[in-house]
Design a protein around this motif. Structure first.
Motif, PDB file in Angstrom:
ATOM      1  N   ARG A 219       0.812  -1.213   0.000  1.00  0.00           N
ATOM      2  CA  ARG A 219       0.000   0.000   0.000  1.00  0.00           C
ATOM      3  C   ARG A 219       0.851   1.271   0.000  1.00  0.00           C
ATOM      4  NH1 ARG A 219      -5.034   1.714   3.695  1.00  0.00           N
ATOM      5  NH2 ARG A 219      -5.519   3.526   2.458  1.00  0.00           N
ATOM      6  N   PHE A 220       2.001   1.204   0.656  1.00  0.00           N
ATOM      7  CA  PHE A 220       2.910   2.355   0.762  1.00  0.00           C
ATOM      8  C   PHE A 220       4.292   1.930   0.255  1.00  0.00           C
ATOM      9  CE2 PHE A 220      -0.298   2.657   4.104  1.00  0.00           C
ATOM     10  CZ  PHE A 220      -0.848   3.894   3.809  1.00  0.00           C
ATOM     11  N   PRO A 221       4.464   1.821  -1.052  1.00  0.00           N
ATOM     12  CA  PRO A 221       5.716   1.284  -1.592  1.00  0.00           C
ATOM     13  C   PRO A 221       6.920   2.213  -1.456  1.00  0.00           C
ATOM     14  CG  PRO A 221       4.285   2.001  -3.370  1.00  0.00           C
ATOM     15  CD  PRO A 221       3.490   2.123  -2.099  1.00  0.00           C
ATOM     16  N   ASP A 222       6.702   3.488  -1.134  1.00  0.00           N
ATOM     17  CA  ASP A 222       7.825   4.419  -1.021  1.00  0.00           C
ATOM     18  C   ASP A 222       7.958   5.009   0.381  1.00  0.00           C
ATOM     19  OD1 ASP A 222       9.977   6.141  -1.952  1.00  0.00           O
ATOM     20  OD2 ASP A 222       8.528   7.768  -1.842  1.00  0.00           O
ATOM     21  N   GLU A 223       6.906   5.640   0.870  1.00  0.00           N
ATOM     22  CA  GLU A 223       6.972   6.364   2.134  1.00  0.00           C
ATOM     23  C   GLU A 223       5.640   6.236   2.862  1.00  0.00           C
ATOM     24  OE1 GLU A 223       7.590  10.731   1.960  1.00  0.00           O
ATOM     25  OE2 GLU A 223       9.392  10.284   3.111  1.00  0.00           O
ATOM     26  N   MET A 224       5.704   6.283   4.181  1.00  0.00           N
ATOM     27  CA  MET A 224       4.522   6.080   5.011  1.00  0.00           C
ATOM     28  C   MET A 224       4.630   6.966   6.253  1.00  0.00           C
ATOM     29  SD  MET A 224       3.493   2.411   6.587  1.00  0.00           S
ATOM     30  CE  MET A 224       2.042   2.195   7.566  1.00  0.00           C
ATOM     31  N   THR A 225       3.482   7.435   6.738  1.00  0.00           N
ATOM     32  CA  THR A 225       3.429   8.188   7.988  1.00  0.00           C
ATOM     33  C   THR A 225       2.600   7.398   8.991  1.00  0.00           C
ATOM     34  OG1 THR A 225       3.599  10.306   6.844  1.00  0.00           O
ATOM     35  CG2 THR A 225       2.715  10.354   9.083  1.00  0.00           C
ATOM     36  N   ILE A 226       3.160   7.186  10.181  1.00  0.00           N
ATOM     37  CA  ILE A 226       2.416   6.523  11.254  1.00  0.00           C
ATOM     38  C   ILE A 226       2.095   7.538  12.334  1.00  0.00           C
ATOM     39  CG2 ILE A 226       3.354   4.217  10.802  1.00  0.00           C
ATOM     40  CD1 ILE A 226       5.266   4.687  13.205  1.00  0.00           C
ATOM     41  N   VAL A 227       1.042   7.252  13.076  1.00  0.00           N
ATOM     42  CA  VAL A 227       0.622   8.100  14.183  1.00  0.00           C
ATOM     43  C   VAL A 227       0.795   7.311  15.471  1.00  0.00           C
ATOM     44  CG1 VAL A 227      -1.272   9.400  15.205  1.00  0.00           C
ATOM     45  CG2 VAL A 227      -1.081   9.246  12.708  1.00  0.00           C
ATOM     46  N   MET A 228       1.545   7.883  16.404  1.00  0.00           N
ATOM     47  CA  MET A 228       1.691   7.281  17.730  1.00  0.00           C
ATOM     48  C   MET A 228       0.969   8.197  18.702  1.00  0.00           C
ATOM     49  SD  MET A 228       5.649   5.995  17.644  1.00  0.00           S
ATOM     50  CE  MET A 228       5.546   5.476  19.354  1.00  0.00           C
ATOM     51  N   GLN A 229      -0.226   7.759  19.116  1.00  0.00           N
ATOM     52  CA  GLN A 229      -1.014   8.591  20.007  1.00  0.00           C
ATOM     53  C   GLN A 229      -1.668   7.719  21.073  1.00  0.00           C
ATOM     54  OE1 GLN A 229      -3.909  11.087  18.033  1.00  0.00           O
ATOM     55  NE2 GLN A 229      -4.081  12.438  19.786  1.00  0.00           N
ATOM     56  N   ASN A 230      -2.850   7.240  20.812  1.00  0.00           N
ATOM     57  CA  ASN A 230      -3.584   6.472  21.815  1.00  0.00           C
ATOM     58  C   ASN A 230      -3.428   4.962  21.660  1.00  0.00           C
ATOM     59  OD1 ASN A 230      -4.685   8.875  22.875  1.00  0.00           O
ATOM     60  ND2 ASN A 230      -6.237   8.865  21.272  1.00  0.00           N
ATOM     61  N   LYS A 231      -3.372   4.504  20.440  1.00  0.00           N
ATOM     62  CA  LYS A 231      -3.409   3.071  20.181  1.00  0.00           C
ATOM     63  C   LYS A 231      -2.082   2.561  19.639  1.00  0.00           C
ATOM     64  CE  LYS A 231      -8.310   3.286  19.134  1.00  0.00           C
ATOM     65  NZ  LYS A 231      -9.353   3.033  18.133  1.00  0.00           N
ATOM     66  N   TYR A 232      -1.115   2.388  20.504  1.00  0.00           N
ATOM     67  CA  TYR A 232       0.139   1.740  20.140  1.00  0.00           C
ATOM     68  C   TYR A 232       0.573   0.897  21.328  1.00  0.00           C
ATOM     69  CZ  TYR A 232       2.772   4.965  23.087  1.00  0.00           C
ATOM     70  OH  TYR A 232       3.256   5.652  24.162  1.00  0.00           O
ATOM     71  N   TRP A 233       1.465  -0.054  21.089  1.00  0.00           N
ATOM     72  CA  TRP A 233       1.914  -0.939  22.163  1.00  0.00           C
ATOM     73  C   TRP A 233       3.312  -1.461  21.828  1.00  0.00           C
ATOM     74  CZ3 TRP A 233      -1.981  -1.791  18.726  1.00  0.00           C
ATOM     75  CH2 TRP A 233      -1.790  -2.803  17.793  1.00  0.00           C
TER      76      TRP A 233
END
Length: 160
Positions: free
Chosen positions: A63-77
């Motif tokens: 889905r993201f073959p070059d670059e991706m942005t992730i969000v670290m807020q409420n739902k990470y572990w």
């Protein structure tokens, strides 16, 4: 040499980029050590998905073959941080995923709670990365602030 200055034999731009990426590691390490994000802090981390050492699920790579942005807020572990990389668990369309991201793959780090942002030189070319879609990891859509406060942008251009 259009401006009369000699090319540097010291790779200042690489040294600065490495030092600024270490800031990201130190911030994430603090979050991991303290068991979570303090106050309203949350992070948008943009990285090159094809960079050496990146390990993300195949469906995300497709889905993201070059670059991706992730969000670290409420739902990470399971945030684990070391000197070279970090790993984190995130949910994408309600599917849990583990991501391993070396600091060298990161092209952007933003904490909207205090409008702090770091941008890094792309490793793939002189004009930087192309446009990309944000990851849909169950977080809010990022709206960039245009006033430039607390933004650190380092963009060294090498002479050819």
């Amino acid at each position: 040499m259009s401006d009369g200055l000699p090319d540097s034999l010291i790779p200042y731009d690489d040294i600065v980029q490495e030092a600024l990426r270490a800031v990201v590691g130190r911030v994430l390490g603090s979050v991991a050590a303290n068991g979570g994000l303090p106050g309203d802090h949350h992070f948008y981390v943009t990285f090159k998905t094809q960079a050496p050492g990146v390990d993300i699920p195949k469906r995300l790579m497709e889905r993201f073959p070059d670059e991706m942005t992730i969000v670290m807020q409420n739902k990470y572990w399971d945030l684990v941080v070391d000197d070279e990389r970090f790993s984190v668990g995130l949910s994408f369309n309600q599917i849990p995923s583990k991501l391993i991201i070396p600091y060298s793959a990161i092209t952007g780090f933003h904490d909207p709670a205090v409008n702090f942002e770091l941008r890094f030189q792309a490793q793939d070319g002189p004009d930087g990365p192309g446009p990309h879609d944000e990851a849909e990891n169950d977080g809010p859509t990022h709206v960039p602030v245009e006033d430039g406060s607390n933004v650190v942008a380092v963009d060294f251009k090498r002479k050819k």
